[in-house]
Design a protein around this motif. Structure first.
Motif, PDB file in Angstrom:
ATOM      1  N   VAL A  82     -17.949  43.869 -12.704  1.00  0.00           N
ATOM      2  CA  VAL A  82     -17.358  43.300 -13.921  1.00  0.00           C
ATOM      3  C   VAL A  82     -17.741  41.825 -13.975  1.00  0.00           C
ATOM      4  O   VAL A  82     -16.999  40.969 -13.489  1.00  0.00           O
ATOM      5  N   PRO A  83     -18.918  41.506 -14.519  1.00  0.00           N
ATOM      6  CA  PRO A  83     -19.359  40.108 -14.555  1.00  0.00           C
ATOM      7  C   PRO A  83     -18.396  39.257 -15.376  1.00  0.00           C
ATOM      8  O   PRO A  83     -18.081  39.599 -16.516  1.00  0.00           O
ATOM      9  N   SER A  84     -17.921  38.162 -14.779  1.00  0.00           N
ATOM     10  CA  SER A  84     -16.839  37.432 -15.444  1.00  0.00           C
ATOM     11  C   SER A  84     -16.908  35.925 -15.218  1.00  0.00           C
ATOM     12  O   SER A  84     -15.877  35.254 -15.243  1.00  0.00           O
ATOM     13  N   VAL A  85     -18.108  35.386 -15.021  1.00  0.00           N
ATOM     14  CA  VAL A  85     -18.212  33.960 -14.718  1.00  0.00           C
ATOM     15  C   VAL A  85     -17.667  33.099 -15.858  1.00  0.00           C
ATOM     16  O   VAL A  85     -16.909  32.155 -15.627  1.00  0.00           O
ATOM     17  N   LEU A  86     -18.043  33.402 -17.091  1.00  0.00           N
ATOM     18  CA  LEU A  86     -17.565  32.564 -18.198  1.00  0.00           C
ATOM     19  C   LEU A  86     -16.071  32.755 -18.437  1.00  0.00           C
ATOM     20  O   LEU A  86     -15.383  31.816 -18.840  1.00  0.00           O
ATOM     21  N   ALA A  87     -15.551  33.946 -18.178  1.00  0.00           N
ATOM     22  CA  ALA A  87     -14.096  34.135 -18.259  1.00  0.00           C
ATOM     23  C   ALA A  87     -13.398  33.287 -17.204  1.00  0.00           C
ATOM     24  O   ALA A  87     -12.387  32.633 -17.479  1.00  0.00           O
ATOM     25  N   SER A  88     -13.943  33.281 -15.994  1.00  0.00           N
ATOM     26  CA  SER A  88     -13.340  32.493 -14.923  1.00  0.00           C
ATOM     27  C   SER A  88     -13.440  31.003 -15.205  1.00  0.00           C
ATOM     28  O   SER A  88     -12.499  30.248 -14.943  1.00  0.00           O
ATOM     29  N   LEU A  89     -14.574  30.580 -15.746  1.00  0.00           N
ATOM     30  CA  LEU A  89     -14.769  29.168 -16.067  1.00  0.00           C
ATOM     31  C   LEU A  89     -13.762  28.693 -17.104  1.00  0.00           C
ATOM     32  O   LEU A  89     -13.145  27.634 -16.946  1.00  0.00           O
ATOM     33  N   THR A  90     -13.565  29.479 -18.156  1.00  0.00           N
ATOM     34  CA  THR A  90     -12.700  29.049 -19.252  1.00  0.00           C
ATOM     35  C   THR A  90     -11.227  29.345 -18.978  1.00  0.00           C
ATOM     36  O   THR A  90     -10.377  28.460 -19.057  1.00  0.00           O
ATOM     37  N   LYS A  91     -10.915  30.575 -18.638  1.00  0.00           N
ATOM     38  CA  LYS A  91      -9.516  30.934 -18.422  1.00  0.00           C
ATOM     39  C   LYS A  91      -8.973  30.342 -17.124  1.00  0.00           C
ATOM     40  O   LYS A  91      -7.779  30.008 -17.031  1.00  0.00           O
ATOM     41  N   GLY A  92      -9.844  30.199 -16.127  1.00  0.00           N
ATOM     42  CA  GLY A  92      -9.420  29.515 -14.906  1.00  0.00           C
ATOM     43  C   GLY A  92      -9.085  28.060 -15.186  1.00  0.00           C
ATOM     44  O   GLY A  92      -8.123  27.505 -14.635  1.00  0.00           O
ATOM     45  N   GLY A  93      -9.862  27.442 -16.075  1.00  0.00           N
ATOM     46  CA  GLY A  93      -9.560  26.075 -16.479  1.00  0.00           C
ATOM     47  C   GLY A  93      -8.226  25.977 -17.190  1.00  0.00           C
ATOM     48  O   GLY A  93      -7.465  25.019 -16.988  1.00  0.00           O
ATOM     49  N   ILE A  94      -7.921  26.980 -18.021  1.00  0.00           N
ATOM     50  CA  ILE A  94      -6.633  26.973 -18.736  1.00  0.00           C
ATOM     51  C   ILE A  94      -5.479  27.172 -17.751  1.00  0.00           C
ATOM     52  O   ILE A  94      -4.420  26.547 -17.894  1.00  0.00           O
ATOM     53  N   ASN A  95      -5.661  28.015 -16.735  1.00  0.00           N
ATOM     54  CA  ASN A  95      -4.617  28.154 -15.713  1.00  0.00           C
ATOM     55  C   ASN A  95      -4.328  26.809 -15.050  1.00  0.00           C
ATOM     56  O   ASN A  95      -3.169  26.431 -14.856  1.00  0.00           O
ATOM     57  N   ALA A  96      -5.392  26.084 -14.703  1.00  0.00           N
ATOM     58  CA  ALA A  96      -5.214  24.778 -14.065  1.00  0.00           C
ATOM     59  C   ALA A  96      -4.562  23.784 -15.020  1.00  0.00           C
ATOM     60  O   ALA A  96      -3.662  23.028 -14.641  1.00  0.00           O
ATOM     61  N   ALA A  97      -5.008  23.796 -16.279  1.00  0.00           N
ATOM     62  CA  ALA A  97      -4.437  22.889 -17.277  1.00  0.00           C
ATOM     63  C   ALA A  97      -2.966  23.202 -17.528  1.00  0.00           C
ATOM     64  O   ALA A  97      -2.160  22.299 -17.797  1.00  0.00           O
ATOM     65  N   THR A  98      -2.608  24.478 -17.442  1.00  0.00           N
ATOM     66  CA  THR A  98      -1.219  24.882 -17.629  1.00  0.00           C
ATOM     67  C   THR A  98      -0.301  24.170 -16.635  1.00  0.00           C
ATOM     68  O   THR A  98       0.750  23.624 -17.006  1.00  0.00           O
TER      69      THR A  98
END
Length: 237
Positions: free
Chosen positions: A143-159
């Motif tokens: 399940v390739p997910s680099v861009l999901a991790s880049l963007t949604k991971g950033g939102i988790n951190a920003a949260t």
């Protein structure tokens, strides 16, 4: 114009989880500002539908200005809009990258900044909750997910960062981290395979995410939380 009811913004509101959120918030007595690129006007006077690209700053400005003009306040924001592009990392194009960041990151930044500014102006607190993904915690082979991790991971951190910055002003900031949910983007023929990616052996339902968002919106002592609603996916395999 009555301001006795809570007012919530839901992005990505025209289908799937977003549409489920709009329905649930209305059933719980909220007035709803619903937005997506393709959303149609509503016959419900307590739903304000605003069509537009959430990655465009002008759309975010319109949502806040028209929402406040119609309902008088903004109490909650649900950042549900997002796109997922499953490609091997080296196959992503510049257009894939730009469109992903526009919706997932620019969309989050624009509407969250303006919504929090409005909440500060009102002076009675507020709540922001963003829909991310458990793929940021637990990548899955195939399940390739680099861009999901880049963007949604950033939102988790920003949260977490926003939760601390605004805690003393009673503006709570949380995220909900789904597994794979049964929405129109997943055909019924894929459900068995996708369900098998979760330790519980099945996909989640839209109601699972809706219930989590409603919990967070009413959990007055919860902020900075990343709530996993993912059938155990984030815990491992």
């Amino acid at each position: 114009m009555s301001t006795s009811q809570k007012v919530v913004i839901v992005t990505g509101a025209s289908q799937g989880i977003g549409a489920g959120l709009v329905q649930a918030f209305r059933q719980n007595g909220y007035k709803v500002i619903a937005t997506s690129r393709s959303i149609k006007p509503s016959t419900d006077p307590d739903i304000l539908a605003i069509a537009g690209d959430i990655g465009d700053r002008a759309t975010a400005e319109k949502i806040i200005s028209e929402g406040v003009a119609r309902f008088g306040r903004i109490d909650s924001l649900v950042n549900n809009a997002g796109i997922f592009i499953a490609k091997p990392f080296t196959a992503y194009t510049q257009e894939d990258y730009k469109s992903k960041l526009s919706t997932n990151m620019d969309g989050f930044f624009n509407i969250t900044q303006l919504a929090i500014a409005q909440m500060e102006k009102q002076g009675n607190g507020g709540h922001v909750v963003s829909v991310t993904t458990s793929l940021t915690d637990h990548a899955i082979d195939g399940v390739p997910s680099v861009l999901a991790s880049l963007t949604k991971g950033g939102i988790n951190a920003a949260t977490k960062s926003l939760a601390i910055e605004y805690a003393k002003r009673n503006i709570r900031v949380n995220a909900i981290s789904p597994g794979i949910i049964k929405t129109p983007m997943h055909g019924a023929e894929t459900h068995a395979a996708l369900g098998g990616l979760h330790p519980m052996g099945h996909m989640g339902d839209i109601k699972d995410i809706v219930d989590g968002v409603l919990y967070l919106d009413n959990a007055a002592f919860v902020t900075g939380e990343i709530l996993h609603v993912d059938g155990g996916q984030s815990a491992g395999h």
